[in-house]
Design a protein around this motif. Structure first.
Motif, PDB file in Angstrom:
ATOM      1  N   THR A 122     -55.930 102.208  25.226  1.00  0.00           N
ATOM      2  CA  THR A 122     -55.342 101.856  23.931  1.00  0.00           C
ATOM      3  C   THR A 122     -54.860 103.124  23.237  1.00  0.00           C
ATOM      4  OG1 THR A 122     -57.521 101.957  22.839  1.00  0.00           O
ATOM      5  CG2 THR A 122     -56.782  99.814  23.644  1.00  0.00           C
ATOM      6  N   ALA A 125     -50.888 102.552  17.074  1.00  0.00           N
ATOM      7  CA  ALA A 125     -49.583 101.932  16.842  1.00  0.00           C
ATOM      8  C   ALA A 125     -48.879 102.656  15.699  1.00  0.00           C
ATOM      9  CB  ALA A 125     -49.760 100.457  16.502  1.00  0.00           C
ATOM     10  N   GLN A 136     -50.091 102.745  12.027  1.00  0.00           N
ATOM     11  CA  GLN A 136     -50.568 101.468  11.503  1.00  0.00           C
ATOM     12  C   GLN A 136     -52.099 101.443  11.569  1.00  0.00           C
ATOM     13  OE1 GLN A 136     -48.919  98.718  10.267  1.00  0.00           O
ATOM     14  NE2 GLN A 136     -50.917  97.825   9.872  1.00  0.00           N
ATOM     15  N   ASP A 138     -55.859 100.490  11.971  1.00  0.00           N
ATOM     16  CA  ASP A 138     -56.621  99.464  12.686  1.00  0.00           C
ATOM     17  C   ASP A 138     -55.759  98.657  13.661  1.00  0.00           C
ATOM     18  OD1 ASP A 138     -58.855 100.233  11.221  1.00  0.00           O
ATOM     19  OD2 ASP A 138     -58.437  98.765   9.640  1.00  0.00           O
ATOM     20  N   GLN A 139     -54.669  99.240  14.128  1.00  0.00           N
ATOM     21  CA  GLN A 139     -53.839  98.538  15.102  1.00  0.00           C
ATOM     22  C   GLN A 139     -53.478  99.485  16.245  1.00  0.00           C
ATOM     23  OE1 GLN A 139     -49.736  96.648  14.286  1.00  0.00           O
ATOM     24  NE2 GLN A 139     -51.193  94.990  13.919  1.00  0.00           N
ATOM     25  N   HIS A 141     -51.897  99.763  20.593  1.00  0.00           N
ATOM     26  CA  HIS A 141     -51.191  99.182  21.730  1.00  0.00           C
ATOM     27  C   HIS A 141     -52.078  99.304  22.972  1.00  0.00           C
ATOM     28  CE1 HIS A 141     -47.256  98.560  19.910  1.00  0.00           C
ATOM     29  NE2 HIS A 141     -47.348  99.753  19.354  1.00  0.00           N
ATOM     30  N   ILE A 153     -50.533  94.271  21.487  1.00  0.00           N
ATOM     31  CA  ILE A 153     -51.019  94.884  20.254  1.00  0.00           C
ATOM     32  C   ILE A 153     -52.396  94.307  19.960  1.00  0.00           C
ATOM     33  CG2 ILE A 153     -50.609  95.179  17.782  1.00  0.00           C
ATOM     34  CD1 ILE A 153     -47.645  94.916  18.315  1.00  0.00           C
ATOM     35  N   VAL A 154     -53.375  95.194  19.686  1.00  0.00           N
ATOM     36  CA  VAL A 154     -54.766  94.772  19.521  1.00  0.00           C
ATOM     37  C   VAL A 154     -55.373  95.433  18.291  1.00  0.00           C
ATOM     38  CG1 VAL A 154     -55.052  94.406  21.999  1.00  0.00           C
ATOM     39  CG2 VAL A 154     -55.612  96.633  21.011  1.00  0.00           C
ATOM     40  N   GLY A 155     -56.554  94.964  17.926  1.00  0.00           N
ATOM     41  CA  GLY A 155     -57.289  95.538  16.813  1.00  0.00           C
ATOM     42  C   GLY A 155     -58.259  96.613  17.268  1.00  0.00           C
ATOM     43  N   LYS A 156     -58.987  97.189  16.311  1.00  0.00           N
ATOM     44  CA  LYS A 156     -59.859  98.321  16.635  1.00  0.00           C
ATOM     45  C   LYS A 156     -61.080  97.917  17.445  1.00  0.00           C
ATOM     46  CE  LYS A 156     -62.456  98.172  12.258  1.00  0.00           C
ATOM     47  NZ  LYS A 156     -62.861  98.950  11.060  1.00  0.00           N
ATOM     48  N   TYR A 158     -61.051  95.918  19.972  1.00  0.00           N
ATOM     49  CA  TYR A 158     -60.642  95.589  21.335  1.00  0.00           C
ATOM     50  C   TYR A 158     -61.015  96.716  22.282  1.00  0.00           C
ATOM     51  CZ  TYR A 158     -57.625  94.151  25.238  1.00  0.00           C
ATOM     52  OH  TYR A 158     -57.147  93.772  26.461  1.00  0.00           O
TER      53      TYR A 158
END
Length: 401
Positions: A122, A125, A136, A138-139, A141, A153-156, A158
């Motif tokens: 990851t 982003a 961005q 807490d976002q 790739h 696209i994932v969150g923190k 993930y």
């Protein structure tokens, strides 16, 4: 001294070429006449029988209108060396991929041959704003480490489940049951990867009647987009038409899934227990399918079941009525095909509904997908599992006095 008449030789050569072309054309037309393939228009054809059933291919023709080639619409990705990212133990309908007759039991070979030998990481982003590059919060790739291709696209929270980590738990089953890896590959640029093993025992439906064989598979799918899960399922495959389908036995345990979060790889071990439970349902599955095979069904009963599954309101619009009639016609066609094979039974009715959902029902593809890829993806994801289960339960009512 020999004399060659070039005109005679030329005529003989052209005659041979023309006859060869006509032979290919006759053979192709014979397949259409036998009902093995059917034209869809625009040079596209659908395979109706055998291992390739339901697949689409395009025929190209030369200036004289003769068949010159076949283009397979396989929808598979390519590996780094340009070859198709697919490992299989037997030739697929498109003849592509890395075919290993007899298969292999080495997971590293399978990952490499199927194009699954890559890790995912990851990265933050970013976006462009007012001439500046901003991050961005807490976002992130998901990105392939080998190619740098963005997958989602994932969150923190993930955390990627690497392909090898996710699939290696099956290695124990490979050793225990003395089976081989059946297939492995990836679609959508590696956003979704799959791997499967075939279990050694088959399930027989109505051994003293139609004697239909069901082969059990374990299929594992890993999703790297952030929108899907890591999932494992036990699924039967009917070799007669290569028609993958899920269990339709009431509330049997057939699927297990976990999200990509911390500790997910440890939770994957739970899949072993789930698989063990799933295997116990094969006997129940065989018993119920045998009951369906021994239950005669009239066309009117088949139509009643369809009406229950796809109800049509009394005040339905003309468009909905047209769609209903089109669906009914397609289902009747599938039912005729199945009754010719296994008799006019509730089992044939279930097979017809399943075949319609897997091979005929319209699919709305995404922007980067053909309808064929959308159909294959839906089959892998089990998009119609609930409807298939409802169909099974509805038809089981006919087996009871």
């Amino acid at each position: 001294m020999s004399i060659t008449d070039v005109n005679t030789a030329f005529a003989a050569e052209k005659t041979s070429q023309i006859e060869s072309a006509r032979g290919r054309e006759r053979a192709f037309q014979a397949r259409i006449d036998r009902g093995e393939i059917r034209p869809l228009g625009g040079g596209r054809f659908e395979v109706l029988v055998g291992y390739d059933r339901g697949e689409i291919f395009t025929v190209t023709r030369n200036a004289l209108g003769e068949v010159s080639g076949i283009i397979a619409q396989h929808g598979l990705d390519a590996r780094a060396d340009g070859t198709i990212a697919l490992y299989t133990t037997s030739p697929a309908w498109h003849g592509l991929g890395q075919i290993i007759p007899g298969g292999t039991s080495d997971i590293d070979d399978v990952l490499q041959l199927g194009g699954l030998d890559f890790d995912v990481t990851t990265v933050p982003a970013f976006y462009q704003w007012d001439g500046q590059l901003r991050q961005q919060p807490d976002q992130f790739h998901t990105v392939r480490k080998d190619t740098g291709a963005a997958l989602g696209i994932v969150g923190k929270r993930y955390q990627p489940i690497q392909n090898r980590q996710g699939f290696e738990f099956l290695q124990e089953l490979v050793g225990r049951y003395d089976v081989v890896w059946e297939s492995a590959g990836l679609i959508k640029g590696g956003r979704r990867v799959f791997i499967a093993i075939r279990l050694p025992d088959t399930v027989t439906i109505d051994a003293h009647g139609i004697n239909d064989l069901i082969v059990p598979y374990v299929v594992v799918i890993n999703d790297h987009t952030g929108r899907g899960t890591f999932q494992c399922m036990v699924t039967p495959w009917r070799p007669v038409c290569a028609n993958t389908e899920r269990f339709a036995v009431r509330d049997s345990v057939t699927r297990w899934a976990v999200r990509h979060t911390a500790g997910a790889t440890d939770q994957i071990k739970e899949a072993r227990r789930t698989l063990g439970l799933s295997f116990q349902y094969f006997e129940a599955f065989a018993a119920e399918e045998t009951a369906l095979a021994r239950t005669d069904i009239a066309v009117t009963d088949f139509h009643k079941a369809i009406a229950d599954l796809w109800p049509l309101e009394e005040d339905a619009t003309n468009a909905k009525k047209t769609n209903f009639a089109t669906r009914l016609g397609a289902l009747d066609s599938e039912f005729r095909t199945e009754t010719a094979r296994v008799g006019r039974s509730a089992y044939a009715a279930e097979r017809a509904i399943t075949s319609y959902l897997d091979h005929v029902a319209p699919r709305r593809p995404g922007k980067t997908m053909t309808e064929e890829i959308a159909r294959a993806t839906a089959a892998f994801e089990g998009a119609d599992d609930d409807l298939k289960s409802r169909a099974h339960k509805r038809l089981m009512l006919l087996t009871r006095p």
